[in-house]
Write a protein that holds these residues in place. Structure first.
Motif, mmCIF file in Angstrom:
data_model
loop_
_atom_site.group_PDB
_atom_site.id
_atom_site.type_symbol
_atom_site.label_atom_id
_atom_site.label_comp_id
_atom_site.label_asym_id
_atom_site.label_seq_id
_atom_site.Cartn_x
_atom_site.Cartn_y
_atom_site.Cartn_z
ATOM 1 N N ARG A 331 -55.716 15.752 14.450
ATOM 2 C CA ARG A 331 -54.841 15.001 13.441
ATOM 3 C C ARG A 331 -56.726 14.454 12.794
ATOM 4 O O ARG A 331 -57.388 14.355 13.690
ATOM 5 C CB ARG A 331 -54.206 13.578 13.500
ATOM 6 C CG ARG A 331 -52.051 14.063 13.997
ATOM 7 C CD ARG A 331 -51.733 13.427 13.364
ATOM 8 N NE ARG A 331 -50.498 13.889 13.847
ATOM 9 C CZ ARG A 331 -49.372 12.175 13.828
ATOM 10 N NH1 ARG A 331 -49.815 11.688 14.103
ATOM 11 N NH2 ARG A 331 -48.582 12.650 14.646
ATOM 12 N N GLU A 333 -58.168 11.599 12.153
ATOM 13 C CA GLU A 333 -58.468 10.927 12.883
ATOM 14 C C GLU A 333 -59.522 11.317 14.234
ATOM 15 O O GLU A 333 -60.892 10.774 14.010
ATOM 16 C CB GLU A 333 -57.959 9.431 13.151
ATOM 17 C CG GLU A 333 -58.934 8.675 13.699
ATOM 18 C CD GLU A 333 -57.481 7.216 14.195
ATOM 19 O OE1 GLU A 333 -56.513 7.758 14.265
ATOM 20 O OE2 GLU A 333 -57.541 6.246 13.768
ATOM 21 N N SER A 372 -69.780 6.249 9.672
ATOM 22 C CA SER A 372 -68.510 6.319 11.342
ATOM 23 C C SER A 372 -69.046 7.491 11.592
ATOM 24 O O SER A 372 -69.586 9.115 11.248
ATOM 25 C CB SER A 372 -67.334 6.667 10.106
ATOM 26 O OG SER A 372 -66.850 6.821 11.247
ATOM 27 N N ALA A 374 -66.357 9.346 12.799
ATOM 28 C CA ALA A 374 -65.019 9.966 13.196
ATOM 29 C C ALA A 374 -65.045 10.948 11.603
ATOM 30 O O ALA A 374 -64.318 10.505 10.551
ATOM 31 C CB ALA A 374 -63.840 8.927 12.470
ATOM 32 N N ARG A 376 -64.344 14.387 9.413
ATOM 33 C CA ARG A 376 -63.299 14.690 9.721
ATOM 34 C C ARG A 376 -63.449 16.095 9.700
ATOM 35 O O ARG A 376 -64.684 17.199 9.743
ATOM 36 C CB ARG A 376 -62.529 14.805 8.066
ATOM 37 C CG ARG A 376 -62.042 13.523 7.791
ATOM 38 C CD ARG A 376 -60.997 13.525 8.444
ATOM 39 N NE ARG A 376 -60.401 11.790 8.127
ATOM 40 C CZ ARG A 376 -59.145 11.069 8.466
ATOM 41 N NH1 ARG A 376 -58.431 12.140 8.390
ATOM 42 N NH2 ARG A 376 -58.806 10.293 8.592
ATOM 43 N N GLY A 423 -54.209 6.031 19.377
ATOM 44 C CA GLY A 423 -55.166 5.621 18.103
ATOM 45 C C GLY A 423 -56.586 5.510 18.706
ATOM 46 O O GLY A 423 -56.627 4.661 19.773
ATOM 47 N N LEU A 424 -57.528 5.109 17.087
ATOM 48 C CA LEU A 424 -59.146 5.291 18.186
ATOM 49 C C LEU A 424 -59.143 3.544 18.235
ATOM 50 O O LEU A 424 -59.948 3.168 19.313
ATOM 51 C CB LEU A 424 -60.034 5.313 17.458
ATOM 52 C CG LEU A 424 -60.201 6.949 16.757
ATOM 53 C CD1 LEU A 424 -61.102 7.529 16.058
ATOM 54 C CD2 LEU A 424 -60.672 7.966 17.706
ATOM 55 N N ASP A 440 -68.085 2.324 17.028
ATOM 56 C CA ASP A 440 -68.492 3.463 15.922
ATOM 57 C C ASP A 440 -69.484 3.338 15.382
ATOM 58 O O ASP A 440 -70.468 4.259 14.920
ATOM 59 C CB ASP A 440 -66.746 3.043 14.932
ATOM 60 C CG ASP A 440 -67.199 4.703 13.504
ATOM 61 O OD1 ASP A 440 -68.384 5.019 13.747
ATOM 62 O OD2 ASP A 440 -66.666 4.206 13.091
#
Length: 450
Positions: A331, A333, A372, A374, A376, A423-424, A440
């Motif tokens: 996913r 995230e 960030s 994170a 994609r 989740g993060l 982050d």
């Protein structure tokens, strides 16, 4: 339930080439049923109990006769199912015993080439279990030849007799001849049609042995297979995969241990049809979940150059050792974390360190404001430089976390965020002791300064 493969699967680039990982995870919930029998009235006597325990003879099923030409479709379906089941059972026994002549029994001469290719490939892969079952009712013939179509599922093990079985789906074709029902051919199951006995929601995967004749070699921790034309590369590839497996084993995340790493070398034709079909042009490696607790890997033969092969193999096997028993990885995230971990393992001991990754990162930062880490996954049509830059962000973000919090702590963070899927932020608070937003922000600042 099983999550479907994402439409834009996570991908892996590095140096002049890039990798792709298409991850879908089977989270299989086994539901138990408890039956409570409320008994009222007096208990049965000993005589009654003894009588009820007397053995009951079970009648053998009566073989169905071949229906008349004018018989209804339902009668023909029952007879075709009976005959095909018997042939599949005999075929399986012949495969496991290595008897090719018996394997061909029950088929038309025109099917010999196809059956021979699959027989030799499965024997080369050291098949130890191969149970074929019919999925649903046969489809009435609608072709000029009058062939019946039957969906079949094969549960199988390779090398190890006790394994978490994989399954392969096929659409098999059968013809009614004067001598009886005969197998005429097969093709990979059409994913547009349901497969009732397969794992619920699972996507049809084209297994390498279903389309390509293979040569294979089993090592201590691995099974490596190549198209027959590449058999001269098998010994060297097996040695390299064993070395990569030894490193990947050091990064096992979660309970248990990978039973055996499976790696397939794909030629150009196979690269376009194995598993889920042709990946993006910048892809060089695949990590595909093929069953519960099982991920297979494939690498493109054109990308296995002397200066890149070992790094590519370490990356792909790192996915196998770190991505198991979860329904969350893949996913968006956590994509950066999944790929950052694989890059970390891939570059362990690599000559020159992360010199190229640093170049890739600087190119990426020229056109992206990194607020960030994170990021994609690259799109299917992404440029190679963009894909490589995104992987570099994941790699350097993970390196920063390991430097600050320590390897074991970061592995716990990875397990919770990716495998457990909490989740993060929840994983960051639990493993790192701080909200993810703060972590982050610091990671992004550190990566921007490189």
């Amino acid at each position: 339930m099983i999550d479907a493969l994402p439409p834009e699967p996570p991908s892996v680039p590095s140096r002049k080439r890039t990798w792709w990982i298409a991850i879908a995870v089977a989270l299989i919930v086994l539901a138990g049923m408890v039956v409570l029998v409320w008994r009222s009235g007096p208990a049965p006597s000993a005589a009654q109990t003894a009588a009820s325990a007397a053995p009951v003879a079970v009648a053998e099923p009566v073989a169905l006769p071949r229906p008349a030409a004018s018989a209804p479709t339902s009668q023909w379906q029952a007879w075709v199912t009976q005959e095909a089941t018997a042939i599949l059972k005999s075929q399986t026994a012949a495969l496991l015993s290595g008897n090719f002549e018996a394997y061909l029994a029950g088929s038309v001469p025109g099917a010999t080439a196809e059956l021979g290719r699959q027989f030799r490939s499965l024997r080369a892969l050291h098949v130890t279990r191969f149970e074929q079952t019919i999925d649903g009712n046969p489809w009435a013939p609608r072709t000029a030849s009058g062939d019946w179509r039957i969906e079949t599922v094969a549960d199988y093990c390779l090398v190890d007799s006790d394994c978490a079985t994989d399954f392969a789906e096929s659409d098999t074709l059968w013809r009614v001849t004067p001598q009886g029902l005969r197998f005429t051919g097969s093709r990979v199951h059409n994913p547009a049609r349901a497969c009732y006995r397969c794992m619920e929601g699972g996507q049809t995967l084209t297994r390498p042995w279903q389309t390509t004749e293979l040569a294979a070699q089993a090592g201590k921790r691995t099974l490596v297979a190549v198209p027959i034309a590449y058999r001269d590369r098998l010994a060297d590839l097996s040695r390299r995969v064993e070395a990569a497996a030894a490193i990947a084993d050091r990064y096992t995340v979660g309970a248990g241990r990978v039973d055996r790493y499976r790696v397939y070398l794909a030629d150009r034709a196979s690269w376009k049809r194995w598993y889920v079909g042709a990946p993006a042009d910048w892809v060089a490696g695949l990590a595909i979940p093929t069953g519960r607790d099982r991920i297979e890997t494939a690498v493109a033969a054109d990308s296995m150059t002397p200066d890149f092969a070992d790094e590519l193999l370490r990356h792909e096997l790192a996915h196998v050792s770190t991505l198991r028993n979860n329904s969350f990885y893949g996913r968006g995230e956590v994509w950066w974390l999944v790929e950052g971990m694989a890059e970390h393992v891939a570059l362990a001991g690599a000559p020159g360190g992360a010199t190229q990754e640093r170049r890739d990162l600087r190119k990426f930062l020229r056109s992206h404001k990194l607020s960030s880490v994170a990021v994609r996954a690259p799109g299917r049509t992404a440029r190679q430089t963009d894909a490589a830059g995104r992987y570099a962000v994941g790699y350097f973000a993970l390196q920063h976390l390991i430097t600050k919090y320590g390897r074991n702590t970061v592995l716990t963070f990875f397990e919770q965020a990716v495998q457990q899927g909490i989740g993060l932020d929840a994983a960051s608070r639990s493993a790192l002791g701080r909200p993810w937003k703060q972590v982050d922000r610091e990671c992004a600042a550190a990566v921007r300064q490189l």
